[in-house]
Scaffold this motif. Structure first.
Motif, short mmCIF file in Angstrom:
data_model
loop_
_atom_site.label_atom_id
_atom_site.label_comp_id
_atom_site.label_asym_id
_atom_site.label_seq_id
_atom_site.Cartn_x
_atom_site.Cartn_y
_atom_site.Cartn_z
N GLU B 358 0.70 -1.44 -0.05
CA GLU B 358 -0.13 -0.10 0.03
C GLU B 358 0.79 0.85 0.19
O GLU B 358 0.10 2.20 -0.55
CB GLU B 358 -0.58 0.24 1.49
CG GLU B 358 -1.80 1.03 1.35
CD GLU B 358 -2.23 1.62 2.53
OE1 GLU B 358 -3.64 0.36 3.55
OE2 GLU B 358 -2.61 2.77 3.04
N ALA B 361 1.32 3.64 -2.67
CA ALA B 361 1.03 4.20 -3.91
C ALA B 361 0.69 5.90 -3.90
O ALA B 361 1.25 6.39 -4.75
CB ALA B 361 -0.84 3.55 -3.51
N VAL B 364 4.00 6.86 -5.16
CA VAL B 364 4.28 6.82 -6.71
C VAL B 364 3.27 8.33 -7.47
O VAL B 364 3.06 8.66 -8.97
CB VAL B 364 4.13 5.76 -7.57
CG1 VAL B 364 3.60 5.71 -8.61
CG2 VAL B 364 4.44 4.76 -6.75
N ILE B 365 2.26 7.82 -6.85
CA ILE B 365 1.21 9.22 -6.64
C ILE B 365 1.69 10.89 -7.46
O ILE B 365 1.50 11.35 -7.79
CB ILE B 365 0.18 9.51 -6.49
CG1 ILE B 365 -1.29 8.08 -7.41
CG2 ILE B 365 -1.20 10.98 -6.82
CD1 ILE B 365 -2.07 7.75 -5.96
N ALA B 368 4.04 11.15 -9.54
CA ALA B 368 3.67 11.04 -11.03
C ALA B 368 3.65 12.59 -11.46
O ALA B 368 3.10 13.39 -12.58
CB ALA B 368 2.64 10.28 -11.81
N MET B 371 5.75 15.36 -12.43
CA MET B 371 7.22 14.91 -13.22
C MET B 371 5.73 15.94 -13.97
O MET B 371 6.32 16.40 -14.89
CB MET B 371 6.90 13.36 -13.34
CG MET B 371 7.79 12.86 -14.92
SD MET B 371 7.21 11.04 -15.26
CE MET B 371 8.28 10.89 -14.44
N LEU B 372 4.31 15.31 -14.12
CA LEU B 372 3.60 15.76 -14.34
C LEU B 372 3.38 17.85 -14.79
O LEU B 372 3.94 17.84 -15.86
CB LEU B 372 2.41 15.22 -14.61
CG LEU B 372 1.77 15.72 -15.79
CD1 LEU B 372 2.27 14.59 -17.44
CD2 LEU B 372 0.07 14.44 -15.48
N GLY B 450 12.74 8.03 -9.18
CA GLY B 450 11.61 7.77 -10.35
C GLY B 450 11.51 9.10 -11.10
O GLY B 450 11.36 9.28 -12.48
N LEU B 582 11.29 1.25 -8.95
CA LEU B 582 9.84 2.14 -8.31
C LEU B 582 9.34 1.53 -7.06
O LEU B 582 9.14 1.36 -5.61
CB LEU B 582 8.95 2.39 -9.04
CG LEU B 582 8.78 4.29 -7.91
CD1 LEU B 582 9.73 5.43 -7.83
CD2 LEU B 582 8.13 5.40 -9.95
N PHE B 583 8.19 0.31 -7.52
CA PHE B 583 7.46 -0.49 -6.05
C PHE B 583 8.57 -1.54 -5.24
O PHE B 583 7.71 -1.36 -4.01
CB PHE B 583 6.34 -0.82 -7.64
CG PHE B 583 5.91 -0.47 -7.67
CD1 PHE B 583 4.40 0.49 -7.16
CD2 PHE B 583 5.61 -0.16 -9.05
CE1 PHE B 583 3.75 1.84 -8.32
CE2 PHE B 583 5.26 1.52 -10.15
CZ PHE B 583 4.12 1.53 -9.45
#
Lengths: 655, 655
Positions: B358, B361, B364-365, B368, B371-372, B450, B582-583
């Motif tokens: 868990e 999560a 990583v969000i 992400a 990054m964006l 990441g 990463l995970f």
């Protein structure tokens, strides 16, 4: 058209044969009144669970069907409903046979291991041929009647969604009951497995049916249908005859039927060879059929087509050998875990986790080689047919797998009814083999998902193209990378939820068993009977409550990414979910089975045997492996498919 | 050019300040003769290990340098050697301070927790500012003197390769000694942790230094250098001033220096707030510097540049908060694991695994989103600068982290020297905080990997382009997918090897400790002294032997895929290794820390406290978490970088 009729007839023959076998099994003696009473309790619990599972899923399914109708038209909604109902029926019918066969296997074991094996194998065959016959029949009929590709995708969606629920709900049920029963029974109270004094013992046996049988059947139904639909989609896009995928499926089904007759046991120890012989015969017959098919449709490039189909068969064999290696008591991985158990609980778990991670390498290399090989031979269509060729053997694969929970139940019934030790020994031998075949089937299903990844992804790309949208899914595009990362987290979060659900539900079982021991005096002295039904009811309710969230969040997250970040991110997500899903699923199913067999290895008397410190540590590993191999791991396969199909369905809204 | 001098001066100031602090620490009293003797044994063991580690690595490094010279020219080989030597030096110097500071912290604890904290913090700061000052100095000098981008990539390669060895070798050492010592000591013989009667106790304390200190320092050195090189590469390709990345690094270093002065403890319990205040001040000073920098270089689009830099700082904060949540005794995850321990070993492990999964999560969000966000603000350069802005705070981050092993050692010395309980209580409080900061640093390092994934991948694409090769890394290309799968298996196989190495080495420790208990009578009665040196020697040899294979196979597999399947498959591999890496890394580092803190939570007397069934189960979880969080998990970060850099280096041979 004549070919279509041949396919339909093959499907009907398989179903008829399954029903015939089922009738024959029902004729066999069901043993003593005590055995029948126990079997009835298991039956009732199993059906009660499955009915309530469908009651919970039905409104969700109807709601989704309504949305599909509104957004994508009647045929998609109809396909969805048919897929959902057929998948449910596959699970239901498979389990219905298992709960008739179990007690009859126990009874047949009175006459030796061979007759018991024969009954269990036939029981498995009923499930195998019903599931595959039904899948082929429904898919072919839907295509003949409507000829609509979107409807076919809807069909796949229905099957996959039900399958996620069935795998998760059944998986939570079976492992919560198993872990819960073991924790209070074996560990706290020191009574053996399947002891009738354990109030959770019926729930434990019900779990084998609703998880390993109904859940597995729904899963393979979905894998089969989606592989077939994917091959149809690619064939349609590349202009190949639409009948080819159906014929490949038909050949595999005929081959499975032939193979099922080759399953005699040469001697009392040769259980595994009997099963492998059946599979090998099916593979050879299938290969022969593939040559004829290839020469018929592609006289000039038959070798390339045949090569692709052969790769599917070889991958099936490779997955079997690799899984066998990682879960066999005679090989390094299981023995290494067993030896690590001498260091205690911690070192057992460390080694089991390490072996599970290692066990991903060879399968992934095999899958990658199969993908590349079939692509080089016949392009994307080659990959689609390799996947389908693999899945076309599902009839015999399910037979071999469904054999497992039947013998597991037979053992439980033998123990609870107090049958003599040699009966339990016979069912235990069969059960041990069933554990390996269970692991093989899971590897097979997830490998097919890995092989199909490229096909499903290309179908998504193609669907965008057809709507005039050209997208490059460039790995240097941040949207794709963000999609990849978010997709990658889905299997992690999904598994985490599934494992926590098992933990929570097992906790509820432990509490209930402790309560019964406390409030119903005389259970331990066998003067009072435990309240089995209440334990069954508690697990049922908890499993159904816990399966909803993990089943639906992957869909929600997929929709969110698709509509918030667009089709490129969605493409990345599709690859991300398979990229991590493949590894999580493989490491969990192989690692879990290896832990289980390490425990069994020690129980054979090695490294101190039962009761030693090493054995206690191995029991811990087995407990950890339970939700790994039977809940989270196997549910990842249909979940990956659901995400892919949702992407295909919403493409129209993204351009 | 004047700006370059400013950067060099900042780096030199940081190094000078670190040396000054080191001198100040060395002046402090080193306690009683018993304490000094123990500290000397730890020092000797630590240096003996590190020297032999370098002896083992040296021929490998020289061989690779020769290959690089032959294939890619002198500057790449020189860069590689300088990077390798500087990374080794960073680890060495960091550890050198730790083994001086540890005993002085124990001594300072006589006067209370605040003075002990101050010494430990300054000890950490020596490592922090030496590592970052050295990294900035070497990188800037190399660029000023040679101005060669390939040489810079070689520099990164040298740093990363050493870092994989250091993380793995040190990680295997520390956890094998820890697990081995615990298994025989705590579990079998019932003596407490750090008891001087345990023959592996010195090895255990040596492990903290070579793993958590030297290994961590080399890791952060490499992460820092690679982020800087990546930003230079992208800046070069997009035509931005080459000084900007150096200035961002310089600002972060100044900010870290300022922050380090804000680490006073308000009261005896406010350890964590003191550390966080230091970090927060560094972040704010950094942000202020970023505004000035942005307005200076991009007067018209300063907000976009500043936004990207700010995102890096925010991601650092987010990773800290998330890690804190998953490893804090006051939050749900740790408490859930603790409660699950009541069900026994199995349920503790299941819940720990679930929480680890868990815990991937939210990071990583966050990654992400960062990054964006930075991409949308300033394109690829924005992502590169966000990564660098994150890493520019490494000075204060390492300070906070290196604080941990120093206090851990101080506790060990206090226990072994038989210091009064309140001393041990003070070092324990500091050590508990150190556990969380350790987890934070690992999350920080892997999050930066990441975030940098897109940058490194684009650098690879760009390198192909420069050689006239245009490749679309299409997710629908089977070569890319095969690469993605094979890349995905690297972290799995790597972790599996690392965990097995810990298991095997711990087994050797267990045997040796048992042998000493058996053959040296009087150890338990304290009439004879155990042979500490032999235990140290055994762990040293085993760790060095076991680190080779896992360190080198990712390189071999990358070369194999590159030359057998070409640049598209290699591109897929680069994304695959980060996608699963990463995970795996996040779940291992967070899960491991959560297990550790669940055990500590129970030891506070909750759920039965020490000695209860729940506590035994929690000890099992902690043991499993050890190789997770301190061996396999943190080594994945430099391994990902090595694979990416190898790809950049061999691009010339692929076109």
């Amino acid at each position: 058209m004549i070919s279509f009729f041949v396919v339909l007839i093959v499907a009907l023959v398989a179903i008829a044969y399954a029903l015939f076998l089922r009738w024959r099994i029902a004729q066999l003696p069901a043993g003593s009144p005590a055995m029948r009473e126990i079997a009835r309790a298991i039956q009732e619990g199993s059906f009660a669970y499955l009915k309530r599972q469908y009651v919970v899923i039905a409104p969700i399914g109807i709601g989704i069907a309504a949305l599909l109708w509104a957004g994508l038209g009647f045929l998609v909604a109809l396909g969805f409903l048919i897929g959902a109902i057929a998948s449910s029926a596959a699970g239901f019918l498979g389990m219905q046979t298992a709960v008739i066969a179990n007690v009859r296997v126990a009874q047949a074991a009175h006459e030796g291991i061979k007759p018991a094996f024969a009954v269990a194998f036939r029981g498995g065959a009923v499930t195998g041929f019903l599931v595959v016959g039904l899948a082929l029949l429904v898919t072919a009929l839907f295509w003949i009647i409507f000829g609509d590709m979107n409807g076919m995708i809807g069909l796949g969606f229905g099957g996959s969604l039900i399958s996620v629920f069935a795998r998760l709900g059944g998986g939570i049920y079976t492992k919560a009951a198993d872990v819960g029963a073991d924790l209070v029974g074996k560990v706290e109270s020191g009574i053996p497995e399947d002891d009738p004094r354990n109030p959770a013992v019926i729930a434990d046996n019900v779990g084998d049916n609703v998880g390993d049988d109904a859940g597995m059947a729904a899963d393979l139904f979905e894998t089969y249908v989606v592989s077939l639909v994917a091959a149809l989609l690619v064939g349609n896009q590349t202009g190949h005859p639409v009948i080819i995928p159906f014929l490949v499926a038909g050949i595999g089904l005929v081959a499975s039927l032939v193979g099922s007759f080759a399953s005699w046991m040469k001697n009392d120890r040769a259980i595994m060879p009997a099963l492998y012989r059946a599979l090998a015969v099916a593979g050879v017959v299938s290969g022969a059929g593939h040559i004829i098919l290839s020469r018929w449709f592609f006289p000039n490039e038959w070798a390339a087509l045949f090569g692709s189909l052969l790769i599917g068969l070889l991958l099936t064999g490779a997955m079997m050998l690799i899984t066998e290696y990682y879960t066999s008591k005679r090989a390094r991985p299981v023995q290494t875990i067993a030896r690590a158990s001498q260091g205690g609980h911690g070192t057992n778990v460390i080694m089991g986790l390490a072996m599970g991670m290692e066990a991903t390498a060879l399968p992934v290399i095999a899958i990658a080689a199969a993908m590349l090989g079939s692509y080089l031979l016949f392009g994307l269509y080659g990959v689609a047919l390799a996947t389908l060729s693999m899945l076309s053997l599902a009839g015999i694969i399910i037979t071999i797998d469904a054999f497992g929970p039947i013998t597991d139940n037979a053992g439980g019934i033998a123990e609870m009814a107090g049958l003599p030790d040699h009966i339990r020994a016979a069912t235990d031998s069969l059960d041990a083999v069933g554990n390996t075949t269970k692991a093989v089937t899971k590897g097979y299903a997830i490998a097919s998902a890995g092989l199909a990844a490229l096909v499903l992804f290309s179908a998504y790309t193609e669907a965008l193209l057809e709507r005039g949208k050209i997208i490059f899914f460039e790995l240097a595009d941040p949207y794709v990378v963000v999609g990849l990362f978010v997709g990658g987290l889905i299997p992690y979060l999904f598994s985490s939820m599934a494992m926590r659900a098992v933990g929570k539900t097992a906790g509820a079982v432990v509490e209930e068993v402790r309560r019964q021991f406390r409030e119903i005096p005389g259970i331990m002295a066998r003067t009072a009977k435990p309240d089995y039904a209440r334990a069954v009811d508690i697990v049922t309710r908890a499993a159904l409550r816990e399966m909803i969230m993990p089943s639906l969040f992957p869909i929600a997250l997929t929709l969110l990414i698709a509509f918030a970040l667009g089709p490129a991110a969605l493409g990345g997500l599709l690859m991300g979910v398979i990229a991590t899903g493949l590894f999580v699923a493989l490491s969990m199913t192989s690692g879990g089975a290896a832990w289980d067999d390490a425990k069994k290895y020690i129980e054979e008397g090695i490294l101190g045997g039962k009761g030693s410190l090493a054995h206690q540590a191995a029991v811990t590993g087995d407990t950890v492996g339970d939700p790994y191999k039977d809940t989270a791991g196997p549910a990842i396969n249909p979940m990956i498919k659901v995400v892919n199909i949702v992407a295909l369905l919403i493409v129209g809204f993204l351009v």
